[in-house]
Structure formats: C-alpha cells, structure tokens
Design a protein around this motif. Structure first.
Motif, PDB file in Angstrom:
ATOM      1  N   SER A 280      99.630  47.430  92.860  1.00 50.80           N
ATOM      2  CA  SER A 280      99.992  48.453  91.879  1.00 50.80           C
ATOM      3  C   SER A 280     100.866  47.843  90.789  1.00 50.80           C
ATOM      4  CB  SER A 280     100.748  49.611  92.552  1.00 50.80           C
ATOM      5  OG  SER A 280     101.948  49.144  93.145  1.00 50.80           O
ATOM      6  N   VAL A 281     100.812  48.454  89.611  1.00 52.24           N
ATOM      7  CA  VAL A 281     101.568  47.956  88.464  1.00 52.24           C
ATOM      8  C   VAL A 281     103.048  48.284  88.624  1.00 52.24           C
ATOM      9  CG1 VAL A 281     101.871  48.119  85.963  1.00 52.24           C
ATOM     10  CG2 VAL A 281      99.577  48.236  86.958  1.00 52.24           C
ATOM     11  N   GLY A 282     103.884  47.286  88.381  1.00 51.72           N
ATOM     12  CA  GLY A 282     105.326  47.490  88.431  1.00 51.72           C
ATOM     13  C   GLY A 282     106.010  46.754  87.294  1.00 51.72           C
ATOM     14  N   LYS A 283     107.311  46.726  87.305  1.00 53.13           N
ATOM     15  CA  LYS A 283     108.061  46.096  86.219  1.00 53.13           C
ATOM     16  C   LYS A 283     107.775  44.606  86.108  1.00 53.13           C
ATOM     17  CE  LYS A 283     111.973  49.325  86.259  1.00 53.13           C
ATOM     18  NZ  LYS A 283     113.446  49.489  86.424  1.00 53.13           N
ATOM     19  N   GLU A 284     107.432  43.976  87.243  1.00 52.68           N
ATOM     20  CA  GLU A 284     107.235  42.528  87.244  1.00 52.68           C
ATOM     21  C   GLU A 284     105.781  42.126  87.031  1.00 52.68           C
ATOM     22  OE1 GLU A 284     109.874  40.626  87.337  1.00 52.68           O
ATOM     23  OE2 GLU A 284     111.111  42.422  87.524  1.00 52.68           O
ATOM     24  N   THR A 285     104.879  43.087  86.873  1.00 57.17           N
ATOM     25  CA  THR A 285     103.456  42.774  86.728  1.00 57.17           C
ATOM     26  C   THR A 285     103.182  42.130  85.371  1.00 57.17           C
ATOM     27  OG1 THR A 285     102.919  44.689  88.099  1.00 57.17           O
ATOM     28  CG2 THR A 285     101.108  43.682  86.855  1.00 57.17           C
ATOM     29  N   ASP A 286     102.428  41.026  85.377  1.00 52.50           N
ATOM     30  CA  ASP A 286     102.116  40.316  84.135  1.00 52.50           C
ATOM     31  C   ASP A 286     100.766  40.726  83.550  1.00 52.50           C
ATOM     32  OD1 ASP A 286     104.403  38.362  83.969  1.00 52.50           O
ATOM     33  OD2 ASP A 286     103.628  37.843  85.953  1.00 52.50           O
ATOM     34  N   TYR A 287      99.754  40.916  84.423  1.00 55.86           N
ATOM     35  CA  TYR A 287      98.401  41.206  83.947  1.00 55.86           C
ATOM     36  C   TYR A 287      97.793  42.378  84.705  1.00 55.86           C
ATOM     37  CZ  TYR A 287      98.411  36.589  81.689  1.00 55.86           C
ATOM     38  OH  TYR A 287      98.720  35.500  80.917  1.00 55.86           O
ATOM     39  N   LEU A 288      97.170  43.293  83.965  1.00 54.45           N
ATOM     40  CA  LEU A 288      96.339  44.342  84.557  1.00 54.45           C
ATOM     41  C   LEU A 288      94.907  44.057  84.141  1.00 54.45           C
ATOM     42  CD1 LEU A 288      95.842  47.128  85.930  1.00 54.45           C
ATOM     43  CD2 LEU A 288      96.126  48.139  83.660  1.00 54.45           C
ATOM     44  N   VAL A 289      94.032  43.782  85.120  1.00 58.29           N
ATOM     45  CA  VAL A 289      92.616  43.554  84.840  1.00 58.29           C
ATOM     46  C   VAL A 289      91.936  44.916  84.798  1.00 58.29           C
ATOM     47  CG1 VAL A 289      90.513  42.399  85.587  1.00 58.29           C
ATOM     48  CG2 VAL A 289      92.736  41.324  86.009  1.00 58.29           C
ATOM     49  N   ALA A 290      91.456  45.311  83.618  1.00 57.21           N
ATOM     50  CA  ALA A 290      90.931  46.660  83.418  1.00 57.21           C
ATOM     51  C   ALA A 290      89.428  46.640  83.196  1.00 57.21           C
ATOM     52  CB  ALA A 290      91.624  47.323  82.220  1.00 57.21           C
ATOM     53  N   GLY A 291      88.785  47.715  83.661  1.00 57.29           N
ATOM     54  CA  GLY A 291      87.359  47.904  83.447  1.00 57.29           C
ATOM     55  C   GLY A 291      87.096  49.299  82.905  1.00 57.29           C
ATOM     56  N   GLU A 292      85.820  49.661  82.793  1.00 59.80           N
ATOM     57  CA  GLU A 292      85.459  50.957  82.223  1.00 59.80           C
ATOM     58  C   GLU A 292      85.989  52.116  83.046  1.00 59.80           C
ATOM     59  OE1 GLU A 292      81.325  51.318  81.456  1.00 59.80           O
ATOM     60  OE2 GLU A 292      81.241  49.629  80.047  1.00 59.80           O
ATOM     61  N   ASN A 293      86.102  51.927  84.362  1.00 64.28           N
ATOM     62  CA  ASN A 293      86.541  53.029  85.212  1.00 64.28           C
ATOM     63  C   ASN A 293      88.009  52.925  85.620  1.00 64.28           C
ATOM     64  OD1 ASN A 293      86.116  50.788  86.798  1.00 64.28           O
ATOM     65  ND2 ASN A 293      85.292  51.915  88.551  1.00 64.28           N
ATOM     66  N   THR A 294      88.780  52.109  84.870  1.00 65.71           N
ATOM     67  CA  THR A 294      90.218  52.027  85.151  1.00 65.71           C
ATOM     68  C   THR A 294      90.886  53.331  84.739  1.00 65.71           C
ATOM     69  OG1 THR A 294      90.255  49.635  84.819  1.00 65.71           O
ATOM     70  CG2 THR A 294      92.362  50.791  84.635  1.00 65.71           C
ATOM     71  N   GLY A 295      91.672  53.900  85.623  1.00 61.95           N
ATOM     72  CA  GLY A 295      92.317  55.181  85.348  1.00 61.95           C
ATOM     73  C   GLY A 295      93.321  55.116  84.203  1.00 61.95           C
ATOM     74  N   GLN A 296      93.392  56.218  83.453  1.00 66.67           N
ATOM     75  CA  GLN A 296      94.316  56.277  82.329  1.00 66.67           C
ATOM     76  C   GLN A 296      95.763  56.123  82.781  1.00 66.67           C
ATOM     77  OE1 GLN A 296      93.487  56.293  79.237  1.00 66.67           O
ATOM     78  NE2 GLN A 296      95.519  56.501  78.338  1.00 66.67           N
ATOM     79  N   SER A 297      96.077  56.628  83.960  1.00 62.28           N
ATOM     80  CA  SER A 297      97.459  56.539  84.448  1.00 62.28           C
ATOM     81  C   SER A 297      97.883  55.088  84.643  1.00 62.28           C
ATOM     82  CB  SER A 297      97.605  57.316  85.760  1.00 62.28           C
ATOM     83  OG  SER A 297      96.752  56.767  86.762  1.00 62.28           O
TER      84      SER A 297
END
Length: 240
Positions: free
Chosen positions: A199-216
């Motif tokens: 899950s994304v947190g303060k220390e996360t560097d990269y979010l790998v996103a696709g077409e079905n990645t949630g808006q939240s």
C-alpha cells in the motif's frame, strides 16, 4: 589510324597505395562503426580523458518525445554535435547530456487520440491515469528516438541514458500487474534492487498504475508525492 597502337595510360596515373575500399558501402559500414564506438566505450573514454579540464556546456533544446525523428532533428543534432566535439578536441571538458521534452500539449493530444480509439473521452479519465498514460507514451518514443539518434552518429545516440537509481526505492504495484502472484510481483521489484510494498505510504517512491488502478490509490500517491509510472514503463525497467 586504325593501325596505330593504343597507348596505355594506366602506368602514367600515380595513385596512393591505400587499404581504403573504393566504395563506401555505407549501409553496412556505418552500423559497424557505431558498434565499435559502443563496444569500445569511446564516449566514456573521452569523458575520462577530459576530466578536470575547463568546462564547456551546451544547453541543448530538447525535442518532443512524440514521434520519429525527421530532417529538423537531424540538422539540429548534427550541428550541436559538431560544436561539442570540436570543443572537446580543443581540450575542453564538453559533456553532451541529451534530454527530451516530455510535457505539454503535443504528447497530451496523442494520448487523447489513443483513449478516443477506446471510445473514452478525456473528461471521463482520472487525472492520475491520464498523466501515467502520458508518461508511458513519452517513454516509448524516448527509446525510439535514442535508437534513431544512434544512426546519425551523434553523441546523443552514444550516451547511455539510464533511469535514476532505483536501488532501495519502494514500489507499490497496482493495475493489471497486481493480479499476478504477490510473490512474483515482489520478486520483480527485488530484481530492480527495490522494495515491494502492498500500500502507498509516506515512504513510497513509485506507484505502478494501470487502467484499472483505483482513484483512491492515485490520490494517495499524489498526496505523498509518490511518482506514478505506467505498467509498460515498469516492465521496461526490468529489462535494463
């Protein structure tokens, strides 16, 4: 006149003795020359030899990463390449740092057309997804143009442009790739020298996103200034 012996002029022509072929045979010779530059690390050798010399820096106006190069690119890059190489030959430390303009309307218009073919209006596409698609589109053409610059024989094609160091960086994988086995996803991240997160947190560097990645998740990534990259861009990192 027909009985007069023909004079052989060949012995009277004095030509230099050389191993240089009579024909340039450029379609085969040029790729071979470029390969020797790459294998021998010619640019790296030059940079090492000029280390500590007076600096000469050319600020290169970068091209848009949105299509194949054309004659305008060729003229632009060749002229700048002449300047940089000549300064290096004069004893200056003259690096060539290629860059690309990866923001702005030209790229957005091309991405809009891609979504239009999927019958999706720009107004219906989340901002995070649209930006990730723009980033992915630009990355694709950056790789294409770099290879095309190589055929011009200019330094921008010889400089090895690498992604910023991702050793120790923290990744969260979403989209289609998140459907893979979690251990497999974690192993892919570890192969990059990175850290797998769920899950994304303060220390996360990269979010790998696709077409079905949630808006939240996209909103959370923006909140923490996490860099959002597309799935294809992530997969290309695996190949570097």
């Amino acid at each position: 006149m027909s009985d007069q012996p023909k004079f052989d002029y060949k012995p009277t022509v004095f030509l230099p003795t050389t191993e240089m072929p009579m024909r340039g045979n450029l379609p085969q010779a040029e790729p071979e020359q470029l390969a020797r530059w790459q294998e021998g690390g010619l640019y790296a050798q030059l940079r090492a030899r000029r280390r500590g010399a007076p600096k000469f820096v050319l600020h290169d106006g970068p091209p848009y990463a949105n299509g194949h190069i054309h004659i305008g690119h060729a003229v632009n890059k060749v002229l700048k390449d002449i300047v940089v190489r000549s300064r290096s030959m004069m004893g200056f430390d003259a690096p060539y740092v290629p860059g690309w303009d990866c923001h702005g309307l030209p790229i957005e218009l091309q991405v809009e057309e891609r979504f239009a073919k999927q019958k999706r209006a720009k107004e219906d596409i989340p901002a995070g997804e649209f930006r990730a698609a723009c980033r992915e589109y630009a990355a694709e053409w950056l790789d294409v143009q770099r290879e095309e610059f190589k055929r011009l024989g200019v330094w921008p094609g010889q400089v090895q442009v690498k992604s910023s160091s991702i050793s120790g960086k923290k990744f969260v994988i979403t989209g289609t790739l998140s459907e893979m086995d979690r251990e497999e996803a974690a192993e892919k991240v570890r192969s990059l020298g990175g850290v797998f997160q769920t899950s994304v947190g303060k220390e996360t560097d990269y979010l790998v996103a696709g077409e079905n990645t949630g808006q939240s998740k996209l909103e959370k990534a923006r909140k923490y200034n996490t860099e959002i990259i597309g799935e294809q861009a992530f997969l290309r990192l695996l190949k570097k």
